[in-house]
Design an enzyme around this catalytic site. Structure first.
Site, PDB file in Angstrom:
ATOM      1  N   ASP A   1      -1.983  10.912  -2.111  1.00 23.02           N
ATOM      2  CA  ASP A   1      -2.417   9.843  -3.020  1.00 23.02           C
ATOM      3  C   ASP A   1      -2.794  10.384  -4.387  1.00 23.02           C
ATOM      4  OD1 ASP A   1      -2.919   8.728  -0.158  1.00 23.02           O
ATOM      5  OD2 ASP A   1      -2.725   7.040  -1.528  1.00 23.02           O
TER       6      ASP A   1
ATOM      7  N   ASN B   1      -5.276  12.577   0.594  1.00 19.76           N
ATOM      8  CA  ASN B   1      -4.372  11.720   1.382  1.00 19.76           C
ATOM      9  C   ASN B   1      -5.235  10.977   2.408  1.00 19.76           C
ATOM     10  OD1 ASN B   1      -1.680  10.768   1.996  1.00 19.76           O
ATOM     11  ND2 ASN B   1      -1.839  11.913   3.905  1.00 19.76           N
ATOM     12  N   LYS B   2      -4.583  10.175   3.206  1.00 15.15           N
ATOM     13  CA  LYS B   2      -5.279   9.323   4.176  1.00 15.15           C
ATOM     14  C   LYS B   2      -6.292  10.112   4.997  1.00 15.15           C
ATOM     15  CE  LYS B   2      -5.065   5.860   4.392  1.00 15.15           C
ATOM     16  NZ  LYS B   2      -6.072   5.027   3.680  1.00 15.15           N
TER      17      LYS B   2
ATOM     18  N   GLN C   1      -1.938   2.698   9.954  1.00 17.76           N
ATOM     19  CA  GLN C   1      -0.644   2.719   9.247  1.00 17.76           C
ATOM     20  C   GLN C   1       0.421   3.463  10.062  1.00 17.76           C
ATOM     21  OE1 GLN C   1      -3.596   3.417   7.824  1.00 17.76           O
ATOM     22  NE2 GLN C   1      -3.667   2.845   5.678  1.00 17.76           N
TER      23      GLN C   1
ATOM     24  N   ARG D   1      -7.576  -0.275  -6.507  1.00 23.75           N
ATOM     25  CA  ARG D   1      -7.686   0.848  -5.572  1.00 23.75           C
ATOM     26  C   ARG D   1      -7.846   2.134  -6.398  1.00 23.75           C
ATOM     27  NH1 ARG D   1      -4.169   1.197  -0.424  1.00 23.75           N
ATOM     28  NH2 ARG D   1      -6.094   2.177   0.270  1.00 23.75           N
TER      29      ARG D   1
ATOM     30  N   ARG E   1       0.874  -1.181   0.000  1.00 25.63           N
ATOM     31  CA  ARG E   1       0.000   0.000   0.000  1.00 25.63           C
ATOM     32  C   ARG E   1       0.905   1.223   0.000  1.00 25.63           C
ATOM     33  NH1 ARG E   1       2.439   1.991   3.725  1.00 25.63           N
ATOM     34  NH2 ARG E   1       0.890   3.615   3.733  1.00 25.63           N
ATOM     35  N   GLY E   2       0.255   2.400  -0.120  1.00 27.47           N
ATOM     36  CA  GLY E   2       1.025   3.629  -0.278  1.00 27.47           C
ATOM     37  C   GLY E   2       1.091   3.932  -1.774  1.00 27.47           C
ATOM     38  N   ALA E   3       0.761   5.171  -2.129  1.00 29.37           N
ATOM     39  CA  ALA E   3       0.588   5.511  -3.555  1.00 29.37           C
ATOM     40  C   ALA E   3       1.788   5.149  -4.439  1.00 29.37           C
ATOM     41  CB  ALA E   3       0.235   6.989  -3.682  1.00 29.37           C
TER      42      ALA E   3
HETATM   43  O1  MRU Z   1      -4.455   3.285   2.270  1.00 32.07           O
HETATM   44  P1  MRU Z   1      -2.971   3.472   2.134  1.00 32.07           P
HETATM   45  O2  MRU Z   1      -2.197   2.913   3.274  1.00 32.07           O
HETATM   46  O3  MRU Z   1      -2.477   3.020   0.793  1.00 32.07           O
HETATM   47  O4  MRU Z   1      -2.807   5.043   2.187  1.00 32.07           O
HETATM   48  C1  MRU Z   1      -1.525   5.590   2.097  1.00 32.07           C
HETATM   49  C2  MRU Z   1      -1.500   7.065   2.248  1.00 32.07           C
HETATM   50  O5  MRU Z   1      -2.506   7.714   2.389  1.00 32.07           O
HETATM   51  C3  MRU Z   1      -0.156   7.704   2.128  1.00 32.07           C
HETATM   52  O6  MRU Z   1      -0.077   8.848   2.917  1.00 32.07           O
HETATM   53  C4  MRU Z   1       0.070   8.102   0.663  1.00 32.07           C
HETATM   54  O7  MRU Z   1      -0.166   7.005  -0.180  1.00 32.07           O
HETATM   55  C5  MRU Z   1       1.425   8.600   0.433  1.00 32.07           C
HETATM   56  S1  MRU Z   1       2.617   7.315   0.531  1.00 32.07           S
HETATM   57  C6  MRU Z   1       4.133   7.933   0.156  1.00 32.07           C
END
Ligand code: MRU
Length: 372
Positions: A258, A268-269, A217, A108, A65-67
């Site tokens: 994201d 973002n999250k 996270q 996603r 996970r993470g963009a």
């Molecule tokens: O749902 P996730 O864990 O994929 O969400 C991740 C985030 O929101 C991060 O802050 C974002 O992807 C940036 S990662 C460098």
């Protein structure tokens, strides 16, 4: 199903492991190994993906996970779709790649890096087909492209780290949300990369880590990463951030992203928006750190960003234990949009974009195209 390899109950140092690794095999293809992030911080295991379906499944279930990390993973997924294809006709290969791309894109919706990597791979494959390359030729080139996207992401994070570290003062208490570290990228991290770079430059910093409900996270991944790197941190629940800001205990806030719209609005999250409003109220600089691959120039503003809705079980159940009454209604938007007016700057690998973002973001892309 992806297969689990290298199980160990002793988490290794994040500096010495990679979020994702390509392992070639003797048949001219290979497999993608991913750290299973669902199991961290208690167990360190890697999952093996041997085809694009397994790659998509690993993204959908948030093993990765993470963009930026899911963008790089998707690029390898596209390469695997080609390498595992049995078709001998280029036209058929292209049709299969379009199908693989749709499958991966559906996993996603919010992080644009995924769609960016898929369309980059598809466009490149179409171009190579026009140039007369064969099925094996296109497959090999897609793998090279995935490796390049992988390497570029690490380099972009290091560049962001250098730009962002200059914004941080010795003695700062920095607040971050979710996980935008090595685990969320191909390595080093975006927002956590900025924090790491400040630490590596000898600045005495301390990090407030939001636990990041509901998926945790922050508690599970960012706290682990910072601990591995020897960076002082304190874990807080998300609702403590405002209190700490009001009491003058936060000097700088940096998060990842994201998807960033062309006007600077940033998804973002979930919880990032609230932080940005609290930051403004308390005169605290609020920054986003993200590579250009997270910027979506096709959308004018944050209204157009699709927000992933996840299972409400992730809200009502924590670590297998139900915390709410059976049958209670819950909601789970996984991301929110921070309006550009709350963002002091967007730290990218090309420099820091400042308001007004329409102009500054376009300027960063034009530096990019000039150098290309
Ligand atoms: O749902 P996730 O864990 O994929 O969400 C991740 C985030 O929101 C991060 O802050 C974002 O992807 C940036 S990662 C460098």
């Amino acid at each position: 199903m992806s297969e689990i390899v290298n199980p160990t109950h002793a988490p290794q140092r994040v500096n010495s492991v990679n979020t994702l690794e390509w392992h070639p095999n003797n048949q001219g293809s290979g497999e993608l190994l991913l750290i299973d992030q669902i199991l961290l911080p208690h167990h360190f295991e890697m999952v093996r993906c041997r085809n694009y379906q397994e790659v998509g499944e690993a993204i959908r279930t948030m093993k990765v996970r993470g963009a930026p990390a899911i963008g790089v993973t998707a690029a390898y997924g596209m390469a695997l779709a080609a390498l595992e294809s049995v078709s001998s006709e280029v036209v058929q290969l292209l049709a299969e790649l379009r199908e693989a791309g749709s499958f991966l894109n559906a996993t996603r919706p919010t992080a644009v890096n995924l769609a960016w990597a898929v369309s980059r791979s598809l466009e490149a494959a179409q171009e190579w087909a026009k140039e007369g390359h064969s099925v094996p030729g296109i497959s090999g080139k897609l793998l090279e492209l995935a490796k390049k996207i992988h390497e570029d992401d690490v380099a972009a994070n290091r560049a962001m780290g250098a730009f962002g570290a200059a914004l941080i003062n010795d003695g700062d208490n920095i607040l971050t949300h979710c996980n935008a570290g090595a685990l969320a990228t191909a390595g080093y991290g975006t927002a956590v990369g900025v924090i790491r770079a400040a630490h590596e430059a000898g600045k005495r910093i301390h990090v407030w880590v939001d636990e990041t409900r509901p998926y945790l996270q922050g508690a599970r991944l960012t706290a682990w990463e910072l601990q591995q790197q020897g960076i002082p941190l304190t874990l807080i629940t998300d609702n403590m951030a405002g209190h700490l800001m009001y009491r003058g205990k936060v000097q700088f806030i940096v998060t990842g992203a994201d998807r960033i719209a062309s006007n600077g609005d940033t998804a973002n999250k979930i919880g990032t928006y609230s932080l940005s409003v609290l930051a403004k109220e308390n005169n605290i600089p609020f920054y986003i750190a993200a590579p250009l691959s997270t910027i979506d120039l096709n959308i004018p503003d944050g209204e157009a960003i699709p927000i992933e809705e996840r299972s409400t079980d992730e809200v009502t159940i924590i670590a297998g234990k139900r915390i709410a009454p059976e049958g209670v209604k819950a909601a789970h938007p996984a991301f929110d949009v921070t309006p550009a007016r709350y963002i002091h700057g967007i730290i990218t690998e090309r420099g820091i974009a400042r308001p007004p973002y329409q102009e500054s973001i376009r300027a960063l892309f034009s530096i990019n195209s000039k150098e290309d």
